[in-house]
Design a protein around this motif. Structure first.
Motif, PDB file in Angstrom:
ATOM      1  N   GLU A  32      42.660  96.585  39.011  1.00 12.69           N
ATOM      2  CA  GLU A  32      42.644  97.837  38.243  1.00 12.69           C
ATOM      3  C   GLU A  32      43.778  98.756  38.697  1.00 12.69           C
ATOM      4  O   GLU A  32      44.458  99.377  37.877  1.00 12.69           O
ATOM      5  CB  GLU A  32      41.296  98.541  38.410  1.00 12.69           C
ATOM      6  N   SER A  33      44.004  98.821  39.982  1.00 12.79           N
ATOM      7  CA  SER A  33      45.095  99.626  40.518  1.00 12.79           C
ATOM      8  C   SER A  33      46.448  99.125  40.008  1.00 12.79           C
ATOM      9  O   SER A  33      47.318  99.920  39.624  1.00 12.79           O
ATOM     10  CB  SER A  33      45.050  99.586  42.048  1.00 12.79           C
ATOM     11  N   THR A  34      46.616  97.816  39.975  1.00 15.55           N
ATOM     12  CA  THR A  34      47.858  97.215  39.477  1.00 15.55           C
ATOM     13  C   THR A  34      48.057  97.543  38.002  1.00 15.55           C
ATOM     14  O   THR A  34      49.150  97.953  37.583  1.00 15.55           O
ATOM     15  CB  THR A  34      47.834  95.691  39.687  1.00 15.55           C
ATOM     16  N   ILE A  35      47.011  97.371  37.211  1.00 12.83           N
ATOM     17  CA  ILE A  35      47.083  97.647  35.774  1.00 12.83           C
ATOM     18  C   ILE A  35      47.475  99.105  35.548  1.00 12.83           C
ATOM     19  O   ILE A  35      48.350  99.406  34.736  1.00 12.83           O
ATOM     20  CB  ILE A  35      45.737  97.322  35.090  1.00 12.83           C
ATOM     21  N   ASN A  36      46.837 100.006  36.274  1.00 19.11           N
ATOM     22  CA  ASN A  36      47.113 101.438  36.101  1.00 19.11           C
ATOM     23  C   ASN A  36      48.498 101.817  36.593  1.00 19.11           C
ATOM     24  O   ASN A  36      49.229 102.540  35.912  1.00 19.11           O
ATOM     25  CB  ASN A  36      46.043 102.273  36.805  1.00 19.11           C
ATOM     26  N   ARG A  37      48.862 101.361  37.775  1.00 12.64           N
ATOM     27  CA  ARG A  37      50.175 101.710  38.352  1.00 12.64           C
ATOM     28  C   ARG A  37      51.307 101.249  37.438  1.00 12.64           C
ATOM     29  O   ARG A  37      52.267 101.969  37.203  1.00 12.64           O
ATOM     30  CB  ARG A  37      50.315 101.079  39.737  1.00 12.64           C
ATOM     31  N   LEU A  38      51.199 100.028  36.941  1.00 16.38           N
ATOM     32  CA  LEU A  38      52.284  99.457  36.142  1.00 16.38           C
ATOM     33  C   LEU A  38      52.181  99.811  34.660  1.00 16.38           C
ATOM     34  O   LEU A  38      53.114  99.551  33.904  1.00 16.38           O
ATOM     35  CB  LEU A  38      52.314  97.939  36.315  1.00 16.38           C
ATOM     36  N   GLN A  77      61.318  98.735  33.725  1.00 17.76           N
ATOM     37  CA  GLN A  77      60.284  99.761  33.604  1.00 17.76           C
ATOM     38  C   GLN A  77      59.162  99.557  34.631  1.00 17.76           C
ATOM     39  O   GLN A  77      58.693 100.508  35.245  1.00 17.76           O
ATOM     40  CB  GLN A  77      59.704  99.743  32.193  1.00 17.76           C
ATOM     41  N   LEU A  78      58.753  98.307  34.831  1.00 16.38           N
ATOM     42  CA  LEU A  78      57.690  98.029  35.796  1.00 16.38           C
ATOM     43  C   LEU A  78      58.177  98.248  37.220  1.00 16.38           C
ATOM     44  O   LEU A  78      57.424  98.732  38.067  1.00 16.38           O
ATOM     45  CB  LEU A  78      57.155  96.618  35.605  1.00 16.38           C
ATOM     46  N   ASN A  79      59.428  97.922  37.474  1.00 15.94           N
ATOM     47  CA  ASN A  79      60.006  98.173  38.794  1.00 15.94           C
ATOM     48  C   ASN A  79      60.000  99.676  39.093  1.00 15.94           C
ATOM     49  O   ASN A  79      59.642 100.105  40.184  1.00 15.94           O
ATOM     50  CB  ASN A  79      61.425  97.607  38.846  1.00 15.94           C
ATOM     51  N   GLN A  80      60.370 100.464  38.098  1.00 17.58           N
ATOM     52  CA  GLN A  80      60.373 101.924  38.283  1.00 17.58           C
ATOM     53  C   GLN A  80      58.960 102.451  38.498  1.00 17.58           C
ATOM     54  O   GLN A  80      58.735 103.319  39.337  1.00 17.58           O
ATOM     55  CB  GLN A  80      61.008 102.608  37.070  1.00 17.58           C
ATOM     56  N   ARG A  81      58.013 101.938  37.747  1.00 19.90           N
ATOM     57  CA  ARG A  81      56.628 102.399  37.896  1.00 19.90           C
ATOM     58  C   ARG A  81      56.037 102.007  39.239  1.00 19.90           C
ATOM     59  O   ARG A  81      55.263 102.737  39.829  1.00 19.90           O
ATOM     60  CB  ARG A  81      55.759 101.834  36.770  1.00 19.90           C
ATOM     61  N   LYS A  82      56.378 100.828  39.700  1.00 23.83           N
ATOM     62  CA  LYS A  82      55.857 100.380  40.993  1.00 23.83           C
ATOM     63  C   LYS A  82      56.456 101.218  42.112  1.00 23.83           C
ATOM     64  O   LYS A  82      55.762 101.609  43.034  1.00 23.83           O
ATOM     65  CB  LYS A  82      56.159  98.902  41.219  1.00 23.83           C
ATOM     66  N   ASP A  83      57.750 101.467  42.023  1.00 24.52           N
ATOM     67  CA  ASP A  83      58.458 102.303  42.993  1.00 24.52           C
ATOM     68  C   ASP A  83      58.166 101.827  44.420  1.00 24.52           C
ATOM     69  O   ASP A  83      58.308 100.648  44.703  1.00 24.52           O
ATOM     70  CB  ASP A  83      58.105 103.776  42.767  1.00 24.52           C
ATOM     71  N   ASP A  84      57.727 102.706  45.281  1.00 27.12           N
ATOM     72  CA  ASP A  84      57.469 102.354  46.676  1.00 27.12           C
ATOM     73  C   ASP A  84      55.977 102.137  46.961  1.00 27.12           C
ATOM     74  O   ASP A  84      55.554 102.115  48.111  1.00 27.12           O
ATOM     75  CB  ASP A  84      57.993 103.441  47.616  1.00 27.12           C
ATOM     76  N   SER A  85      55.200 101.980  45.926  1.00 31.72           N
ATOM     77  CA  SER A  85      53.750 101.850  46.124  1.00 31.72           C
ATOM     78  C   SER A  85      53.396 100.489  46.723  1.00 31.72           C
ATOM     79  O   SER A  85      54.127  99.516  46.580  1.00 31.72           O
ATOM     80  CB  SER A  85      53.012 102.061  44.810  1.00 31.72           C
ATOM     81  N   SER A 134      70.342  96.676  33.678  1.00 32.08           N
ATOM     82  CA  SER A 134      68.954  96.568  34.108  1.00 32.08           C
ATOM     83  C   SER A 134      68.237  97.919  34.139  1.00 32.08           C
ATOM     84  O   SER A 134      67.066  97.989  34.442  1.00 32.08           O
ATOM     85  CB  SER A 134      68.861  95.895  35.481  1.00 32.08           C
ATOM     86  N   ARG A 135      68.943  98.997  33.824  1.00 29.76           N
ATOM     87  CA  ARG A 135      68.287 100.303  33.789  1.00 29.76           C
ATOM     88  C   ARG A 135      67.453 100.488  32.520  1.00 29.76           C
ATOM     89  O   ARG A 135      66.604 101.356  32.457  1.00 29.76           O
ATOM     90  CB  ARG A 135      69.304 101.425  33.929  1.00 29.76           C
ATOM     91  N   LEU A 136      67.706  99.697  31.510  1.00 25.27           N
ATOM     92  CA  LEU A 136      66.919  99.785  30.286  1.00 25.27           C
ATOM     93  C   LEU A 136      65.536  99.205  30.543  1.00 25.27           C
ATOM     94  O   LEU A 136      65.391  98.177  31.199  1.00 25.27           O
ATOM     95  CB  LEU A 136      67.608  99.055  29.140  1.00 25.27           C
ATOM     96  N   ALA A 137      64.510  99.842  30.014  1.00 25.69           N
ATOM     97  CA  ALA A 137      63.111  99.541  30.332  1.00 25.69           C
ATOM     98  C   ALA A 137      62.731  98.079  30.133  1.00 25.69           C
ATOM     99  O   ALA A 137      62.003  97.517  30.933  1.00 25.69           O
ATOM    100  CB  ALA A 137      62.187 100.445  29.527  1.00 25.69           C
ATOM    101  N   ARG A 138      63.219  97.440  29.074  1.00 27.45           N
ATOM    102  CA  ARG A 138      62.776  96.074  28.776  1.00 27.45           C
ATOM    103  C   ARG A 138      63.705  95.011  29.350  1.00 27.45           C
ATOM    104  O   ARG A 138      63.495  93.828  29.116  1.00 27.45           O
ATOM    105  CB  ARG A 138      62.614  95.893  27.277  1.00 27.45           C
TER     106      ARG A 138
END
Length: 158
Positions: free
Chosen positions: A92-98, A46-54, A13-17
């Protein structure tokens, strides 16, 4: 769920896709929800990593179906212009964050529409794997308004 697209289940699951499990309310902020099923969201790594703790990402289980729209000319996701300012800002925040409009996701949307318009993949298959795109096909009357043009641009008769 964050990109409303089918994602292959892989062991790594570490691979982005590949798939990953996100804690919608981060463990670092809400440790009491770390093992709460209602707090889990299946998503791409990848989306999980981008979301992180936000906390600025809209919960995919709590959105209205008309908050996000797809611009078929750019293949970019955007907020519904008729939504309230608060909703538009959150979307917009969701689109940008992810990074939902990064090249990879735009190319994926184009590939899905190519499958549908050129290769004859049935709408039911699109609906099953790409529910957001399917909903946007219906909302925009894509088949009547855009499908013939899209197929022609790719050099295929509608």
């Amino acid at each position: 769920v964050y990109c409303a697209s089918w994602t292959a289940r892989k062991d790594n699951s570490r691979l982005a896709r590949n798939t990953s499990v996100d804690h919608f309310l981060p463990k670092s902020i809400c440790p009491e929800l770390a093992y709460e099923w209602a707090n889990f969201r299946l998503c791409r790594a990848q989306l999980n990593q981008r979301k992180d703790d936000s906390l600025d990402v809209v919960d995919p289980f709590a959105i209205n179906s008309d908050w996000f729209q797809l611009d078929f000319y750019t293949f970019r996701v955007q907020p519904n212009p008729t939504a309230s300012r608060i909703v538009r800002n959150r979307v917009e925040s969701t689109i940008n964050r992810l990074g939902l409009n990064d090249d990879g996701y735009v190319k994926e949307r184009i590939a899905v529409l190519k499958q549908y318009c050129v290769h004859g993949v049935p709408f039911s298959k699109i609906e099953g794997k790409y529910p957001f795109i399917a909903r946007e096909i219906q909302r925009t009357d894509f088949d009547a308004m855009l499908k013939p043009t899209f197929a022609r641009v790719l050099g295929v008769r509608p």
